[in-house]
Design a protein around this motif. Structure first.
Motif, short mmCIF file in Angstrom:
data_model
loop_
_atom_site.label_atom_id
_atom_site.label_comp_id
_atom_site.label_asym_id
_atom_site.label_seq_id
_atom_site.Cartn_x
_atom_site.Cartn_y
_atom_site.Cartn_z
N TYR A 1 -27.20 -37.92 8.95
CA TYR A 1 -26.84 -36.36 8.69
C TYR A 1 -27.60 -35.65 9.64
CZ TYR A 1 -31.41 -36.78 5.93
OH TYR A 1 -32.54 -36.94 5.75
N ILE A 2 -27.12 -34.17 9.64
CA ILE A 2 -27.96 -33.33 10.23
C ILE A 2 -28.82 -32.50 9.49
CG2 ILE A 2 -27.24 -31.03 11.41
CD1 ILE A 2 -24.61 -32.16 12.38
N GLU A 3 -30.03 -32.25 10.21
CA GLU A 3 -31.16 -31.48 9.40
C GLU A 3 -30.28 -30.38 8.55
OE1 GLU A 3 -35.70 -30.44 10.60
OE2 GLU A 3 -33.96 -29.50 11.84
N GLY A 4 -30.86 -30.29 7.43
CA GLY A 4 -30.49 -29.32 6.40
C GLY A 4 -29.27 -29.54 5.77
N GLU A 5 -28.55 -30.75 6.00
CA GLU A 5 -27.26 -31.10 5.41
C GLU A 5 -27.16 -32.50 4.89
OE1 GLU A 5 -23.69 -30.05 7.93
OE2 GLU A 5 -25.10 -28.12 8.68
N ARG B 1 -33.86 -37.46 15.47
CA ARG B 1 -33.93 -37.18 16.84
C ARG B 1 -33.30 -36.00 17.34
NH1 ARG B 1 -30.74 -41.85 19.90
NH2 ARG B 1 -30.34 -40.22 21.85
N GLU B 2 -33.38 -35.31 18.17
CA GLU B 2 -32.51 -34.01 18.76
C GLU B 2 -31.61 -34.85 19.61
OE1 GLU B 2 -34.25 -30.64 20.17
OE2 GLU B 2 -34.99 -30.10 18.31
N VAL B 3 -30.10 -34.36 19.29
CA VAL B 3 -29.03 -34.82 20.26
C VAL B 3 -28.15 -33.78 20.31
CG1 VAL B 3 -29.33 -37.53 19.50
CG2 VAL B 3 -27.84 -35.88 18.42
N PRO B 4 -27.19 -33.70 21.34
CA PRO B 4 -26.09 -32.83 21.33
C PRO B 4 -25.33 -32.80 20.24
CG PRO B 4 -26.28 -33.82 23.43
CD PRO B 4 -27.20 -34.60 22.39
N ARG B 5 -24.75 -31.70 19.50
CA ARG B 5 -24.02 -31.86 18.13
C ARG B 5 -22.79 -32.56 18.68
NH1 ARG B 5 -23.22 -29.57 13.41
NH2 ARG B 5 -24.55 -27.87 13.73
N ASP B 6 -22.59 -33.65 17.75
CA ASP B 6 -21.25 -34.65 17.82
C ASP B 6 -21.46 -35.33 19.18
OD1 ASP B 6 -20.30 -33.23 16.01
OD2 ASP B 6 -19.22 -31.90 16.70
N MET B 7 -22.69 -35.50 19.60
CA MET B 7 -23.12 -36.14 21.00
C MET B 7 -22.06 -35.76 22.10
SD MET B 7 -25.36 -38.16 19.95
CE MET B 7 -25.62 -39.39 20.97
N VAL B 8 -21.76 -34.40 22.05
CA VAL B 8 -20.94 -33.95 23.54
C VAL B 8 -21.90 -33.22 24.05
CG1 VAL B 8 -19.17 -32.32 24.11
CG2 VAL B 8 -18.93 -33.72 22.03
#
Length: 166
Positions: free
Chosen positions: A48-52, A134-141
């Motif tokens: 899940y994404i932070e805050g969601e 960890r931080e990654v580009p949204r949707d791994m794009v």
């Protein structure tokens, strides 16, 4: 002299009685890296994404989903595909890991593949859950802005049996 002895005795007993209450801030239980050895395999159960935390986005982050094996005695790890049990080691899914002294950072150093080092924040680790972020580009794009994802694992006891390559 008698007054001094009585004073020290009084302070001693006051200290004993007052020691039961504390003004210290309660401390979270420390992460124990040996908990990774409590299960031979761990399965990604949620991303899940932070805050969601209510939105499971595993489908958008397949690179972090799988079965994992950890050997704390050798500091080795290896990842496997959930559908076939095939190792991800040739693509960077295996190597060495370490946890920093403050037990807040989990670092992977792959043997092979395009990545050199992956730094993850250790969120929870006990016998029932292993979660990192960890931080990654949204949707791994690659062109998307970064987001912090949380990857949750639980001990795996399904039909796929895996074995470490090294």
């Amino acid at each position: 002299m008698r007054k001094l002895t009585a004073t020290f005795a009084g302070l001693f007993f006051a200290g004993l009685l007052g020691a039961q209450s504390s003004h210290a801030t309660p401390v979270e239980p420390e992460v124990d890296i040996r908990a990774l050895a409590s299960s031979p395999q761990w399965l990604t159960t949620k991303v899940y994404i932070e805050g969601e935390p209510q939105n499971d986005v595993k489908a958008k982050y397949p690179g972090v989903v799988g079965i994992s094996m950890w050997e704390p005695q050798r500091n080795r790890y290896e990842f496997f595909y959930t559908d076939t049990g095939r190792s991800k080691h040739p693509d960077g899914g295996g190597g060495y890991f370490m946890v920093t002294g403050d037990k807040q950072t989990h670092i992977l150093v792959p043997d092979l593949g395009p990545h050199r080092t992956i730094v993850r924040r250790l969120e929870k680790l006990d016998n029932t859950e292993f979660t990192y972020s960890r931080e990654v580009p949204r949707d791994m794009v690659a062109t998307n802005p970064p987001v912090r994802i949380y990857v949750v694992h639980a001990p795996y006891s399904g039909p796929i049996k895996t074995q470490m390559s090294n």
